[in-house]
Design a protein around this motif. Sequence first.
Motif, mmCIF file in Angstrom:
data_model
loop_
_atom_site.group_PDB
_atom_site.id
_atom_site.type_symbol
_atom_site.label_atom_id
_atom_site.label_comp_id
_atom_site.label_asym_id
_atom_site.label_seq_id
_atom_site.Cartn_x
_atom_site.Cartn_y
_atom_site.Cartn_z
ATOM 1 N N LEU A 1 5.261 7.617 -3.171
ATOM 2 C CA LEU A 1 6.083 8.779 -2.838
ATOM 3 C C LEU A 1 7.312 8.794 -3.740
ATOM 4 N N LEU A 2 7.537 9.881 -4.457
ATOM 5 C CA LEU A 2 8.684 10.017 -5.343
ATOM 6 C C LEU A 2 9.664 11.011 -4.735
ATOM 7 N N ALA A 3 10.913 10.609 -4.632
ATOM 8 C CA ALA A 3 11.939 11.475 -4.046
ATOM 9 C C ALA A 3 13.285 11.158 -4.682
ATOM 10 N N GLU A 4 14.185 12.118 -4.646
ATOM 11 C CA GLU A 4 15.519 11.883 -5.198
ATOM 12 C C GLU A 4 16.299 10.917 -4.313
ATOM 13 N N TYR B 1 -2.638 7.778 -4.013
ATOM 14 C CA TYR B 1 -2.197 9.152 -3.757
ATOM 15 C C TYR B 1 -0.728 9.265 -4.156
ATOM 16 N N LEU B 2 -0.495 10.069 -5.178
ATOM 17 C CA LEU B 2 0.834 10.208 -5.773
ATOM 18 C C LEU B 2 1.461 11.524 -5.321
ATOM 19 N N HIS C 1 0.819 -1.209 0.000
ATOM 20 C CA HIS C 1 0.000 0.000 0.000
ATOM 21 C C HIS C 1 0.856 1.263 0.000
ATOM 22 N N SER C 2 2.185 1.127 0.074
ATOM 23 C CA SER C 2 3.024 2.327 0.060
ATOM 24 C C SER C 2 4.394 2.004 -0.555
ATOM 25 N N PHE C 3 4.717 2.745 -1.616
ATOM 26 C CA PHE C 3 5.997 2.604 -2.297
ATOM 27 C C PHE C 3 6.739 3.927 -2.226
ATOM 28 N N LEU C 4 8.062 3.835 -2.094
ATOM 29 C CA LEU C 4 8.936 4.997 -2.174
ATOM 30 C C LEU C 4 9.835 4.817 -3.386
ATOM 31 N N LEU C 5 9.644 5.647 -4.407
ATOM 32 C CA LEU C 5 10.404 5.560 -5.652
ATOM 33 C C LEU C 5 11.516 6.601 -5.602
#
Length: 318
Positions: A143-146, A112-113, A27-31
């Motif tokens: 969640l997209l982060a560097e 939720y992006l 249910h939660s990914f960090l890309l």
Amino acid sequence: MKLAALLGNDTLKRRLSALQAKGKLTHSFLLTGPEGSGRHTLARILCAAMQCTAPGERPCGVCPQCRKVLDGAHPDICIVDDPEKKTIPVKLVRDACTDLYIRPNEGQRKIYLFPRAQDLNQQGQNVLLKSIEEPPPYGTFLLLAEHAEQLLPTIRSRCVELRLSPLPEAVLLPALRERFPDVPEGTLRAAGVRAGGYLGRAESIRRDDAGLLPQSAAFVRAYCARRPEELLQVLAPMERLKREQLRPILTQWQALLVSALTSRSGLPPLRPECAQIAEARPVSDITQAIEAIRLALRDLEGNVSPGAICGALTVKLR
């Protein structure tokens, strides 16, 4: 768009395929990965896979749910961002967490992006944490982060991190050839090296360096030949240009000089002209020229006239 649309990253794709086959997409990914690494491509693929209704491998890319996701029109994909704000307002995070408890409109999940999760402040992350800890069965966060370290440990520990990797040259070069068929092989290879192996970044480098302006070609000839009178002939007509006309010329000169300087340390030059500059001028001259143009661009933004800027450059770029 299927998982194969994400170039390279074979280990990551195998991992996702295994999770999907077991029905265990979390249910939660960090890309994570730098700009141009494929984070947004992977996010679209994941959204489509979670909403896809086709049997077998997902996403199929053709079912109505996939098409809506890929067209950016799915009602259950919520983008949490305000591009005009430096940090994501806490109110947007609270609104998303409240909306989470309204069941999906038509999809299997409500996603939720957060396209720039690194710009969530601590308060926003703490608000989000409560929903990530115990979401409803259909609730999903991307969640997209560097870098993962830009988020709180409590957020990271509740997400599956998917780290995007640089592409090997054997994958990157064919992709660049397809996008830029008229660009020489050496130039594409230089863009790939300077991009650190990331396709999106390499494309940006090529787009920013799409063609050599006439003033730039004349500048390179005069600067390499150390002929101040020829440089004056280049700069004099530029005094009559408007600011918006002068800016891209000086920006390209700066890029040529920076590439020439970095090529002295072993990086391949972006253009043959950069190699010419590196061969004709010592590092001290190139460094001085880069600084002169940096100041010229600053003055251009500070309402100094193009005539005064070009006049100063005739003295500094000798």
